[in-house]
Design a protein around this motif. Structure first.
Motif, mmCIF file in Angstrom:
data_model
loop_
_atom_site.group_PDB
_atom_site.id
_atom_site.type_symbol
_atom_site.label_atom_id
_atom_site.label_comp_id
_atom_site.label_asym_id
_atom_site.label_seq_id
_atom_site.Cartn_x
_atom_site.Cartn_y
_atom_site.Cartn_z
ATOM 1 N N SER A 130 -3.202 -3.893 3.946
ATOM 2 C CA SER A 130 -3.281 -4.695 2.858
ATOM 3 C C SER A 130 -2.182 -4.779 1.714
ATOM 4 O O SER A 130 -1.463 -3.780 1.583
ATOM 5 C CB SER A 130 -4.599 -4.278 1.893
ATOM 6 O OG SER A 130 -5.680 -3.799 2.655
ATOM 7 N N VAL A 174 -2.502 -1.627 -1.970
ATOM 8 C CA VAL A 174 -2.726 -0.443 -1.374
ATOM 9 C C VAL A 174 -4.018 0.363 -1.826
ATOM 10 O O VAL A 174 -5.008 0.830 -1.376
ATOM 11 C CB VAL A 174 -1.753 0.453 -0.910
ATOM 12 C CG1 VAL A 174 -1.975 1.638 -0.118
ATOM 13 C CG2 VAL A 174 -0.800 -0.638 -0.120
ATOM 14 N N HIS A 184 1.963 -2.486 -1.306
ATOM 15 C CA HIS A 184 2.547 -1.941 0.116
ATOM 16 C C HIS A 184 4.171 -1.700 -0.103
ATOM 17 O O HIS A 184 4.718 -2.542 -0.747
ATOM 18 C CB HIS A 184 2.561 -3.260 0.968
ATOM 19 C CG HIS A 184 3.331 -3.045 2.302
ATOM 20 N ND1 HIS A 184 3.002 -2.169 3.533
ATOM 21 C CD2 HIS A 184 4.475 -3.670 2.793
ATOM 22 C CE1 HIS A 184 3.978 -2.217 4.306
ATOM 23 N NE2 HIS A 184 4.737 -3.153 3.943
ATOM 24 N N ILE A 211 -6.551 -0.099 5.110
ATOM 25 C CA ILE A 211 -5.452 1.138 4.836
ATOM 26 C C ILE A 211 -5.910 2.329 5.639
ATOM 27 O O ILE A 211 -7.394 2.734 5.273
ATOM 28 C CB ILE A 211 -5.432 1.244 3.112
ATOM 29 C CG1 ILE A 211 -4.852 0.275 2.439
ATOM 30 C CG2 ILE A 211 -4.684 2.573 2.906
ATOM 31 C CD1 ILE A 211 -3.392 -0.292 3.029
ATOM 32 N N ASN A 242 -0.800 4.042 7.331
ATOM 33 C CA ASN A 242 0.186 3.262 6.705
ATOM 34 C C ASN A 242 0.135 3.405 5.365
ATOM 35 O O ASN A 242 0.915 2.849 4.536
ATOM 36 C CB ASN A 242 -0.238 1.398 6.806
ATOM 37 C CG ASN A 242 -1.693 1.283 6.423
ATOM 38 O OD1 ASN A 242 -2.526 1.817 5.889
ATOM 39 N ND2 ASN A 242 -2.275 -0.060 6.550
ATOM 40 N N LEU A 243 -0.902 4.522 4.754
ATOM 41 C CA LEU A 243 -0.690 5.321 3.629
ATOM 42 C C LEU A 243 -0.303 6.642 3.943
ATOM 43 O O LEU A 243 -1.267 7.273 4.380
ATOM 44 C CB LEU A 243 -1.704 4.731 2.400
ATOM 45 C CG LEU A 243 -1.871 5.605 1.180
ATOM 46 C CD1 LEU A 243 -0.683 5.554 0.252
ATOM 47 C CD2 LEU A 243 -3.024 5.668 0.430
ATOM 48 N N THR A 299 3.336 2.690 2.847
ATOM 49 C CA THR A 299 3.075 3.173 1.291
ATOM 50 C C THR A 299 2.925 4.665 1.268
ATOM 51 O O THR A 299 2.397 5.180 2.164
ATOM 52 C CB THR A 299 2.093 2.446 0.654
ATOM 53 O OG1 THR A 299 2.225 1.080 0.804
ATOM 54 C CG2 THR A 299 2.128 2.828 -0.911
#
Length: 552
Positions: free
Chosen positions: A335, A338, A363, A401, A476-477, A505
């Motif tokens: 996304s 985030v 992001h 996320i 991705n986070l 992120t």
């Protein structure tokens, strides 16, 4: 002036040789940062300097009267005391000195002594020497000196009544450091004194070290701290110690230059050795073919040249790099928005931590979270993870996320302490034993460690195992709560490189200022229930808040 000499010591510990023929000197008012990979024997070396560990070979020589104070990694203060009472406990040497003074003063009032001129002269001489030692240890102003040191280390009178059980790990270290420093030993040995300190606590510690009247040997993984206080860096690696006459940044640059020069010299020498060995082989072959004494003598001469190089210690070692963890998190876009905190309020244990907190991560953002201990940084992480519900406001996490969470106290390992790293990774990967073993080897574990219970692993090893969990999550986070606390500096540098390459992120809670400068482009400070944002890394934060000199 040198006050302590380490002369060619060899130390074996738990069946492993830590050092061989190690020599070192510590000078008056030196500020030495002792660095090296986990397991190199830094803490043991401090115990050797202290006299708690006897070398198998070699010896130590102290200048007469040199006293040493030692602050270990783990501190436990006596329970049932107030902070001020714990700090006022007199060092054993000072308490013993006061007892001896009382005994001598009692002799001075003994008629058998003061009526005997020779005995009186001897007792007066002893009394004068004891008073000089008492003066040197600040015995006459012990109470006021303790209060001065507490103030220098960030405590005020409102803290004096706090029970020792309520102090954080970092605060306990500072109280213990006060007790050591009040006797003003000529050498202070500090083993990771900055662990568990918040940024303000670290700045107080820096000021203390810089102003200390004796020598300080400091083990720390905080590169910012080492840059601020160290005038000399001692690297302990592969059983040898190498001295660099500068702070950590100087050491890092100079070490790279030295290693490049060493590798060039090694390559040149290896070519020369290969040339000599080829000549030896050729002369010996000719000598056998034609029975030539001349060729045999030529071969012997060159063999002697090689032997003499070894005897004179002229062989140059090849440069070997430390085995580092292979930590990489590829990440993915997910996304665009985030994470968002919208007017979030949170009360925890009847204490209002946040009110009206706002935060937006998109992001690719790299955000560092700082603030004093107890401000609510870890609570923020638990709110983001959904482990806690805010008392007011809204927390939004993008629909695509996936969070990779690193917990400060290794809580993600809590259900696996009696299992092995191999069990944990196989469960996460759903993989064969060989695949899981190879993965753990890439994270710098040994074959023995992958099959031992997780509870037996060191703090640094547990940290690497947590990072392995994060990597397998394919997030991705990244939500990292004090990820550098137990890692050695080379591992932290691997982590920094991985974060730089991460497609995703990053939200980092950290007191590691150097790490923040390397990894984030925005700083969020949590203080007094509010969040305030600053563009840039930690250095830019200092400038924006008028704290450009960290020792103010």
């Amino acid at each position: 002036m040198h006050i302590l000499h380490v002369n060619n010591i060899t130390v074996n510990f738990a069946g492993r040789e830590l050092y061989r023929d190690l020599s070192w000197v510590i000078g008056d008012r030196d500020r030495i940062g002792l660095v090296g990979p986990n397991g190199a024997g830094k803490s043991t070396l401090l115990k050797v300097l202290l006299g708690d560990v006897e070398p198998d070979e070699g010896h130590l020589a102290r200048q007469n009267g040199t006293r040493i104070g030692y602050l270990p990694q783990d501190i436990e203060l006596a329970g049932g005391l107030r902070l001020i009472d714990a700090a006022m406990v007199k060092p054993p040497a000072l308490a013993e000195l006061e007892s001896r003074l009382e005994s001598v003063e009692a002799q001075l009032s003994d008629p058998a002594v003061y009526s005997d001129e020779a005995a009186l002269s001897q007792v007066l001489e002893t009394h004068e020497a004891l008073l000089a030692s008492y003066e040197r240890m600040n015995g006459h102003r012990h109470g006021s000196h303790v209060r001065e040191l507490l103030a220098m280390l960030g405590f005020d009178q409102s803290d004096y009544g706090r029970a020792t059980e309520t102090l954080s790990g970092g605060q306990k270290k500072l109280v213990a450091l006060t007790g050591l420093a009040v006797a003003a030993p000529e050498i202070l040995l500090l083993d990771e004194p900055d662990n568990h300190l918040d940024v303000l606590g670290k700045r107080h510690l820096e000021r203390f070290i810089l102003q200390y009247p004796g020598s300080v040997v400091l083990i720390s993984h905080d590169r910012y701290l080492l840059d601020e206080v160290a005038s000399c860096t001692a690297e302990l690696e592969n059983g040898k110690i190498t001295i660099y006459h500068g702070n950590y940044s100087y050491y890092q640059h100079e070490r790279q230059l030295r290693r490049l020069r060493q590798q060039q010299l090694y390559t040149t020498q290896q070519k020369e050795i290969a040339r000599l060995e080829e000549m030896i082989e050729r002369f010996e072959r000719w000598a056998k073919q034609v029975l030539s004494r001349k060729h045999m003598l030529a071969a012997r001469q060159r063999r002697r040249m090689l032997a003499q190089m070894e005897e004179r210690g002229e062989m140059i070692d090849k440069v070997f790099d430390q085995t580092l963890m292979d930590f990489k998190v590829s990440g993915w876009r997910g996304s665009k928005k985030v994470l968002e905190l919208d007017h979030v309020a949170m009360a925890f244990d009847d204490e209002q931590l946040f009110f009206g907190a706002d935060l937006l991560l998109r992001h690719g953002d790299r955000v560092g979270v700082i603030g004093p201990n107890g401000a609510g940084k870890t609570v923020l992480a638990r709110l983001i993870l959904g482990e806690l519900e805010p008392t007011r406001g809204r927390i939004y996490l993008g629909p695509s996320i996936r969070v990779g969470y690193y917990s400060q106290e290794h809580q993600t390992l809590s259900g696996w302490l009696d299992k092995t790293p191999l069990d944990l990774i196989r469960n996460m990967q759903n993989s064969s034993e060989s695949t899981a073993v190879n993965f753990l080897l890439r994270m710098a574990f040994t074959y023995e460690q992958v099959r031992q219970p997780i509870r037996t692993l060191s703090g640094g090893e547990r940290s690497r195992l947590q990072l392995a969990q994060v990597m397998l999550r394919q997030p991705n986070l990244l939500l990292l709560d004090e990820p550098t606390n137990n890692l050695d500096i080379p591992s932290v540098e691997v982590l920094e490189e991985a974060l730089d390459e991460f497609v995703g992120t990053v939200l980092i809670i950290s007191h590691d200022r150097y790490f923040l400068d390397q990894t984030v482009d925005r700083v969020v400070e949590i203080r007094a229930g509010q969040m305030k944002e600053f563009a840039g890394g930690y250095t830019e934060y200092l400038e924006a808040t008028g704290q450009g000199n960290a020792n103010n």
